[in-house]
Write a protein that holds these residues in place. Structure first.
Motif, PDB file in Angstrom:
ATOM      1  N   GLU A  24       0.820  -1.206   0.000  1.00  0.00           N
ATOM      2  CA  GLU A  24       0.000   0.000   0.000  1.00  0.00           C
ATOM      3  C   GLU A  24       0.861   1.266   0.000  1.00  0.00           C
ATOM      4  OE1 GLU A  24      -3.106  -0.161  -0.583  1.00  0.00           O
ATOM      5  OE2 GLU A  24      -3.232  -2.345  -0.367  1.00  0.00           O
ATOM      6  N   PHE A  25       1.985   1.226   0.702  1.00  0.00           N
ATOM      7  CA  PHE A  25       2.912   2.362   0.633  1.00  0.00           C
ATOM      8  C   PHE A  25       3.401   2.571  -0.792  1.00  0.00           C
ATOM      9  CE2 PHE A  25       3.978   1.612   5.297  1.00  0.00           C
ATOM     10  CZ  PHE A  25       3.374   2.775   5.722  1.00  0.00           C
ATOM     11  N   ALA A  26       3.747   1.477  -1.465  1.00  0.00           N
ATOM     12  CA  ALA A  26       4.228   1.572  -2.843  1.00  0.00           C
ATOM     13  C   ALA A  26       3.198   2.255  -3.730  1.00  0.00           C
ATOM     14  CB  ALA A  26       4.576   0.183  -3.371  1.00  0.00           C
ATOM     15  N   LYS A  27       1.933   1.916  -3.560  1.00  0.00           N
ATOM     16  CA  LYS A  27       0.869   2.526  -4.353  1.00  0.00           C
ATOM     17  C   LYS A  27       0.776   4.027  -4.090  1.00  0.00           C
ATOM     18  CE  LYS A  27      -2.145  -1.578  -4.460  1.00  0.00           C
ATOM     19  NZ  LYS A  27      -3.457  -2.110  -3.985  1.00  0.00           N
ATOM     20  N   LEU A  28       0.886   4.414  -2.820  1.00  0.00           N
ATOM     21  CA  LEU A  28       0.767   5.827  -2.464  1.00  0.00           C
ATOM     22  C   LEU A  28       1.928   6.651  -3.013  1.00  0.00           C
ATOM     23  CD1 LEU A  28      -0.425   5.353   1.222  1.00  0.00           C
ATOM     24  CD2 LEU A  28      -1.769   6.342  -0.641  1.00  0.00           C
ATOM     25  N   PHE A  29       3.134   6.133  -2.867  1.00  0.00           N
ATOM     26  CA  PHE A  29       4.286   6.864  -3.386  1.00  0.00           C
ATOM     27  C   PHE A  29       4.237   6.957  -4.912  1.00  0.00           C
ATOM     28  CE2 PHE A  29       6.159   5.976   0.811  1.00  0.00           C
ATOM     29  CZ  PHE A  29       6.724   7.208   1.084  1.00  0.00           C
ATOM     30  N   ALA A  30       3.845   5.865  -5.557  1.00  0.00           N
ATOM     31  CA  ALA A  30       3.765   5.866  -7.025  1.00  0.00           C
ATOM     32  C   ALA A  30       2.728   6.879  -7.500  1.00  0.00           C
ATOM     33  CB  ALA A  30       3.434   4.472  -7.531  1.00  0.00           C
ATOM     34  N   LYS A  31       1.609   6.951  -6.811  1.00  0.00           N
ATOM     35  CA  LYS A  31       0.546   7.891  -7.182  1.00  0.00           C
ATOM     36  C   LYS A  31       1.036   9.327  -7.140  1.00  0.00           C
ATOM     37  CE  LYS A  31      -4.223   9.145  -6.026  1.00  0.00           C
ATOM     38  NZ  LYS A  31      -5.364   8.899  -5.093  1.00  0.00           N
ATOM     39  N   ASP A  32       1.942   9.620  -6.201  1.00  0.00           N
ATOM     40  CA  ASP A  32       2.498  10.969  -6.087  1.00  0.00           C
ATOM     41  C   ASP A  32       3.750  11.169  -6.934  1.00  0.00           C
ATOM     42  OD1 ASP A  32       0.629  12.248  -4.587  1.00  0.00           O
ATOM     43  OD2 ASP A  32       1.667  12.062  -2.672  1.00  0.00           O
ATOM     44  N   GLY A  33       4.066  10.183  -7.790  1.00  0.00           N
ATOM     45  CA  GLY A  33       5.142  10.359  -8.755  1.00  0.00           C
ATOM     46  C   GLY A  33       6.522   9.965  -8.311  1.00  0.00           C
ATOM     47  N   TYR A  34       6.654   9.335  -7.138  1.00  0.00           N
ATOM     48  CA  TYR A  34       7.968   8.890  -6.676  1.00  0.00           C
ATOM     49  C   TYR A  34       8.442   7.683  -7.478  1.00  0.00           C
ATOM     50  CZ  TYR A  34       7.824  11.686  -2.354  1.00  0.00           C
ATOM     51  OH  TYR A  34       7.799  12.707  -1.443  1.00  0.00           O
ATOM     52  N   ASN A  35       9.702   7.689  -7.872  1.00  0.00           N
ATOM     53  CA  ASN A  35      10.322   6.454  -8.343  1.00  0.00           C
ATOM     54  C   ASN A  35      10.456   5.510  -7.152  1.00  0.00           C
ATOM     55  OD1 ASN A  35      10.710   7.329 -11.064  1.00  0.00           O
ATOM     56  ND2 ASN A  35      12.441   8.565 -10.355  1.00  0.00           N
ATOM     57  N   LEU A  36      10.530   4.220  -7.429  1.00  0.00           N
ATOM     58  CA  LEU A  36      10.465   3.242  -6.354  1.00  0.00           C
ATOM     59  C   LEU A  36      11.674   2.326  -6.304  1.00  0.00           C
ATOM     60  CD1 LEU A  36       6.747   2.094  -6.823  1.00  0.00           C
ATOM     61  CD2 LEU A  36       7.608   3.757  -5.153  1.00  0.00           C
ATOM     62  N   VAL A  37      12.099   2.014  -5.084  1.00  0.00           N
ATOM     63  CA  VAL A  37      12.993   0.896  -4.826  1.00  0.00           C
ATOM     64  C   VAL A  37      12.218  -0.045  -3.917  1.00  0.00           C
ATOM     65  CG1 VAL A  37      15.176   0.101  -3.844  1.00  0.00           C
ATOM     66  CG2 VAL A  37      15.071   2.324  -4.997  1.00  0.00           C
ATOM     67  N   LYS A  47       8.235  -7.698  -8.821  1.00  0.00           N
ATOM     68  CA  LYS A  47       8.236  -7.294 -10.227  1.00  0.00           C
ATOM     69  C   LYS A  47       6.833  -6.992 -10.722  1.00  0.00           C
ATOM     70  CE  LYS A  47      12.487  -9.566 -11.816  1.00  0.00           C
ATOM     71  NZ  LYS A  47      13.062 -10.621 -12.688  1.00  0.00           N
ATOM     72  N   GLU A  48       5.889  -7.849 -10.354  1.00  0.00           N
ATOM     73  CA  GLU A  48       4.504  -7.633 -10.782  1.00  0.00           C
ATOM     74  C   GLU A  48       3.977  -6.302 -10.268  1.00  0.00           C
ATOM     75  OE1 GLU A  48       0.099  -9.791 -10.456  1.00  0.00           O
ATOM     76  OE2 GLU A  48       1.869 -10.733  -9.539  1.00  0.00           O
ATOM     77  N   LEU A  49       4.237  -6.027  -8.985  1.00  0.00           N
ATOM     78  CA  LEU A  49       3.786  -4.776  -8.388  1.00  0.00           C
ATOM     79  C   LEU A  49       4.511  -3.578  -8.982  1.00  0.00           C
ATOM     80  CD1 LEU A  49       2.339  -3.074  -6.195  1.00  0.00           C
ATOM     81  CD2 LEU A  49       4.264  -3.611  -4.671  1.00  0.00           C
ATOM     82  N   SER A  52       3.747  -2.807 -12.740  1.00  0.00           N
ATOM     83  CA  SER A  52       2.371  -2.348 -12.942  1.00  0.00           C
ATOM     84  C   SER A  52       2.219  -0.904 -12.466  1.00  0.00           C
ATOM     85  CB  SER A  52       1.382  -3.260 -12.209  1.00  0.00           C
ATOM     86  OG  SER A  52       1.537  -3.162 -10.800  1.00  0.00           O
ATOM     87  N   LEU A  53       2.864  -0.554 -11.351  1.00  0.00           N
ATOM     88  CA  LEU A  53       2.817   0.825 -10.871  1.00  0.00           C
ATOM     89  C   LEU A  53       3.584   1.763 -11.798  1.00  0.00           C
ATOM     90  CD1 LEU A  53       3.285   0.336  -7.009  1.00  0.00           C
ATOM     91  CD2 LEU A  53       1.188   0.927  -8.235  1.00  0.00           C
ATOM     92  N   GLN A  54       4.674   1.265 -12.355  1.00  0.00           N
ATOM     93  CA  GLN A  54       5.440   2.080 -13.288  1.00  0.00           C
ATOM     94  C   GLN A  54       4.616   2.423 -14.523  1.00  0.00           C
ATOM     95  OE1 GLN A  54       9.075   0.249 -14.774  1.00  0.00           O
ATOM     96  NE2 GLN A  54      10.029   2.262 -15.021  1.00  0.00           N
ATOM     97  N   ASP A  55       3.903   1.435 -15.040  1.00  0.00           N
ATOM     98  CA  ASP A  55       3.061   1.667 -16.217  1.00  0.00           C
ATOM     99  C   ASP A  55       1.884   2.574 -15.881  1.00  0.00           C
ATOM    100  OD1 ASP A  55       4.705   0.064 -17.717  1.00  0.00           O
ATOM    101  OD2 ASP A  55       3.455  -1.722 -17.523  1.00  0.00           O
ATOM    102  N   GLU A  56       1.259   2.325 -14.744  1.00  0.00           N
ATOM    103  CA  GLU A  56       0.055   3.076 -14.374  1.00  0.00           C
ATOM    104  C   GLU A  56       0.343   4.551 -14.131  1.00  0.00           C
ATOM    105  OE1 GLU A  56      -3.445   3.075 -10.903  1.00  0.00           O
ATOM    106  OE2 GLU A  56      -1.913   1.479 -10.956  1.00  0.00           O
ATOM    107  N   HIS A  57       1.491   4.850 -13.505  1.00  0.00           N
ATOM    108  CA  HIS A  57       1.769   6.226 -13.102  1.00  0.00           C
ATOM    109  C   HIS A  57       2.901   6.875 -13.898  1.00  0.00           C
ATOM    110  CE1 HIS A  57      -0.972   5.867  -9.704  1.00  0.00           C
ATOM    111  NE2 HIS A  57      -0.414   4.695  -9.429  1.00  0.00           N
ATOM    112  N   GLY A  58       3.442   6.171 -14.879  1.00  0.00           N
ATOM    113  CA  GLY A  58       4.489   6.740 -15.714  1.00  0.00           C
ATOM    114  C   GLY A  58       5.758   7.046 -14.961  1.00  0.00           C
ATOM    115  N   LEU A  59       6.133   6.170 -14.053  1.00  0.00           N
ATOM    116  CA  LEU A  59       7.336   6.411 -13.253  1.00  0.00           C
ATOM    117  C   LEU A  59       8.587   6.256 -14.113  1.00  0.00           C
ATOM    118  CD1 LEU A  59       6.400   4.366 -10.047  1.00  0.00           C
ATOM    119  CD2 LEU A  59       5.852   6.745 -10.602  1.00  0.00           C
TER     120      LEU A  59
END
Length: 280
Positions: A24-37, A47-49, A52-59
């Motif tokens: 859930e944290f990953a989803k919130l950060f991705a929504k606000d445009g953060y790149n993720l580790v 990888k699945e998560l 999918s977040l990268q595609d959805e939010h254009g990270l």
């Protein structure tokens, strides 16, 4: 991705990211445009998560790191790997954690050592490594996931509660040390939640696991909002706030008795009642 998003150009590292609060944290950060580790033991789920977040939010970038943080060397390996590829961590979320249910004299000592490494040592090491970089540039945020049981002794989950007490105390101390900087440290204290925690701790039959449970997305949202505001501590959920306030009024012996009741299995109570009702 719009450049006016809060996290544009920044990176958040989240441990235990494959499920529960971490997901859930990953989803919130991705929504606000953060790149993720994203760090966890399950590479496929990460990888699945992540993708999918990268595609959805254009990270711009998602890094997947498969690591077992119960191994003492894992934090340094994670730090070195990110340094090698030039990833700067702006937000550190120490979310990964585990517990073990049972009487301390009966539980497995090797497993408890792993829990201490995961809940305490990895949090200390990751914080030390990434905080040094944050301090050098005077900017950064750290979120440490503690627990409502960090405020009270918890029989039948003694090591877990003690480890989370460390996380809370550690976070509050660092927050004070950094009060004159642009770096914040926030401790999140959730209560019993609808995650895999109880099952993995072999506590799925406890009263706590079968009572009212917080949803991980609500807990993560509370933690995320507190982190962004720079709050030192956030207790998630109204009933948990009441319990936290009560913990300041009751003696530790009463708190321990209450927590033991919550961590006992319902079958134990039924057995006691049956024995009590048997004729002499």
């Amino acid at each position: 991705m719009k450049k006016n998003k809060v996290g544009h150009g920044k990176t958040a590292l989240i441990t235990g990211a494959s499920n529960g609060f971490g997901l859930e944290f990953a989803k919130l950060f991705a929504k606000d445009g953060y790149n993720l580790v994203l760090v966890a033991r399950s590479e496929d789920r990460l990888k699945e998560l992540g993708y999918s977040l990268q595609d959805e939010h254009g990270l711009e970038k998602v890094c997947i790191i498969t690591s077992d943080l119960s191994r003492p060397g894992s934090p340094q390996e994670i730090y070195d790997e990110l340094k090698k590829v030039g990833v700067r961590v702006d937000v550190l979320v120490n979310n990964a954690g585990a517990g073990l249910h049972g009487f301390f004299h009966e539980t497995d000592m090797d497993k408890e050592e792993e829990i201490i490494n995961l809940n305490i040592t990895s949090v200390m090491k990751l914080t030390k490594l990434f905080l040094r970089d944050m301090k050098a540039r005077n900017d950064g945020k750290i979120l440490n996931v503690a627990s409502i049981v960090s405020l009270m002794p918890a029989p039948l989950m003694a090591i877990y509660a003690a480890s989370k007490a460390f996380v809370l105390s550690f976070s509050e101390a660092l927050s004070n040390e950094l009060k004159d900087t642009n770096i914040t440290v926030t401790a999140l204290c959730p209560g019993a939640s609808n995650t895999y925690f109880f099952k993995r701790a072999h506590a799925e039959n406890s009263r706590a696991a079968n009572g009212p449970l917080s949803e991980p997305e609500d807990v993560a949202k509370d933690g995320y909002m507190a982190l962004m505001k720079g709050e030192v501590k956030i207790v998630s959920g109204l009933m948990n706030k009441v319990q936290a306030a009560t913990s300041n009024l009751l003696p530790d012996t009463a708190l321990a008795a209450t927590m033991r009741y919550q961590m006992e299995e319902a079958e134990e109570e039924a057995e006691k009642e049956a024995n009590y009702q048997q004729p002499v």
